[in-house]
Design a protein around this motif. Structure first.
Motif, PDB file in Angstrom:
ATOM      1  N   VAL A  57      -3.508  -5.188   8.946  1.00 53.17           N
ATOM      2  CA  VAL A  57      -3.357  -5.359   7.501  1.00 53.17           C
ATOM      3  C   VAL A  57      -4.652  -4.938   6.814  1.00 53.17           C
ATOM      4  O   VAL A  57      -5.736  -5.317   7.235  1.00 53.17           O
ATOM      5  CB  VAL A  57      -3.033  -6.834   7.147  1.00 53.17           C
ATOM      6  CG1 VAL A  57      -2.858  -7.002   5.648  1.00 53.17           C
ATOM      7  CG2 VAL A  57      -1.800  -7.309   7.896  1.00 53.17           C
ATOM      8  N   GLU A  58      -4.492  -4.151   5.773  1.00 53.95           N
ATOM      9  CA  GLU A  58      -5.627  -3.734   4.951  1.00 53.95           C
ATOM     10  C   GLU A  58      -5.193  -3.828   3.492  1.00 53.95           C
ATOM     11  O   GLU A  58      -4.261  -3.145   3.074  1.00 53.95           O
ATOM     12  CB  GLU A  58      -6.018  -2.289   5.300  1.00 53.95           C
ATOM     13  CG  GLU A  58      -7.254  -1.799   4.611  1.00 53.95           C
ATOM     14  CD  GLU A  58      -7.616  -0.398   5.053  1.00 53.95           C
ATOM     15  OE1 GLU A  58      -7.739   0.479   4.167  1.00 53.95           O
ATOM     16  OE2 GLU A  58      -7.749  -0.157   6.267  1.00 53.95           O
ATOM     17  N   ASP A  59      -5.865  -4.689   2.734  1.00 58.43           N
ATOM     18  CA  ASP A  59      -5.503  -4.903   1.323  1.00 58.43           C
ATOM     19  C   ASP A  59      -4.017  -5.200   1.156  1.00 58.43           C
ATOM     20  O   ASP A  59      -3.336  -4.623   0.320  1.00 58.43           O
ATOM     21  CB  ASP A  59      -5.895  -3.693   0.467  1.00 58.43           C
ATOM     22  CG  ASP A  59      -7.384  -3.461   0.438  1.00 58.43           C
ATOM     23  OD1 ASP A  59      -8.141  -4.457   0.502  1.00 58.43           O
ATOM     24  OD2 ASP A  59      -7.801  -2.288   0.362  1.00 58.43           O
ATOM     25  N   ARG A  60      -3.511  -6.075   1.982  1.00 62.80           N
ATOM     26  CA  ARG A  60      -2.113  -6.520   1.976  1.00 62.80           C
ATOM     27  C   ARG A  60      -1.107  -5.416   2.313  1.00 62.80           C
ATOM     28  O   ARG A  60       0.088  -5.573   2.089  1.00 62.80           O
ATOM     29  CB  ARG A  60      -1.753  -7.179   0.650  1.00 62.80           C
ATOM     30  CG  ARG A  60      -2.565  -8.428   0.397  1.00 62.80           C
ATOM     31  CD  ARG A  60      -2.112  -9.230  -0.786  1.00 62.80           C
ATOM     32  NE  ARG A  60      -1.440  -8.483  -1.837  1.00 62.80           N
ATOM     33  CZ  ARG A  60      -1.412  -8.832  -3.091  1.00 62.80           C
ATOM     34  NH1 ARG A  60      -2.018  -9.940  -3.476  1.00 62.80           N
ATOM     35  NH2 ARG A  60      -0.772  -8.122  -3.998  1.00 62.80           N
ATOM     36  N   VAL A  61      -1.577  -4.304   2.845  1.00 64.01           N
ATOM     37  CA  VAL A  61      -0.687  -3.227   3.285  1.00 64.01           C
ATOM     38  C   VAL A  61      -0.663  -3.234   4.808  1.00 64.01           C
ATOM     39  O   VAL A  61      -1.708  -3.269   5.457  1.00 64.01           O
ATOM     40  CB  VAL A  61      -1.174  -1.854   2.771  1.00 64.01           C
ATOM     41  CG1 VAL A  61      -0.293  -0.732   3.311  1.00 64.01           C
ATOM     42  CG2 VAL A  61      -1.205  -1.830   1.250  1.00 64.01           C
ATOM     43  N   TYR A  62       0.545  -3.218   5.381  1.00 60.49           N
ATOM     44  CA  TYR A  62       0.709  -3.179   6.833  1.00 60.49           C
ATOM     45  C   TYR A  62       0.652  -1.734   7.309  1.00 60.49           C
ATOM     46  O   TYR A  62       1.369  -0.874   6.796  1.00 60.49           O
ATOM     47  CB  TYR A  62       2.050  -3.780   7.238  1.00 60.49           C
ATOM     48  CG  TYR A  62       2.094  -5.280   7.253  1.00 60.49           C
ATOM     49  CD1 TYR A  62       1.430  -6.052   6.313  1.00 60.49           C
ATOM     50  CD2 TYR A  62       2.832  -5.946   8.216  1.00 60.49           C
ATOM     51  CE1 TYR A  62       1.480  -7.439   6.330  1.00 60.49           C
ATOM     52  CE2 TYR A  62       2.901  -7.332   8.241  1.00 60.49           C
ATOM     53  CZ  TYR A  62       2.213  -8.064   7.294  1.00 60.49           C
ATOM     54  OH  TYR A  62       2.283  -9.432   7.322  1.00 60.49           O
TER      55      TYR A  62
END
Length: 128
Positions: A57-62
């Motif tokens: 997860v990066e900045d709420r993006v999977y």
């Protein structure tokens, strides 16, 4: 390991790219009727539960990555086909392929070369 049509299509995207978001996978899928974002997300989630993919997860993006290699999946799927359809005999699978009309002379030549190469590698292994 069994991969359905959608799962295999998604794995092909991930194997090709190494990593992709749900939106990336959705855009890359080559299907007649586009899949909804939520459908792709659900399939990826189920695939993760089966151990086929992982995510970060990066900045709420999977960002999804394949957890199995193409070769590993291929060997597993071919093994299943050999076991279930050809009675456990790889020779029967090869015979089926050779008798089909989809093998042209150049493919047949390539198969012969692969068999010769495999035999040579086995002989080297036997000498050790």
């Amino acid at each position: 390991m069994k991969l359905g049509g959608r799962q295999l299509a998604i794995m092909n995207v991930l194997w090709e790219r190494g990593e992709a978001t749900v939106a990336d996978v959705q855009a890359a899928l080559d299907v007649e009727r586009a899949l909804a974002y939520s459908t792709v997300a659900t399939v990826l989630s189920r695939m993760e539960k089966k151990g086929l993919v992982t995510h970060r997860v990066e900045d709420r993006v999977y960002f999804y990555q394949p957890a199995v290699t193409r070769d590993g999946a291929g060997q597993s799927m071919i093994g299943d086909v050999i076991s279930r359809i050809f009675g456990g005999s790889p020779a029967e699978l090869v015979n089926h392929l050779l008798e089909s009309e989809s093998i042209d002379s150049s493919e047949l030549q390539r198969i012969k070369e692969l068999v010769r190469k495999h035999e040579a590698e086995q002989k080297k292994g036997d000498r050790k």
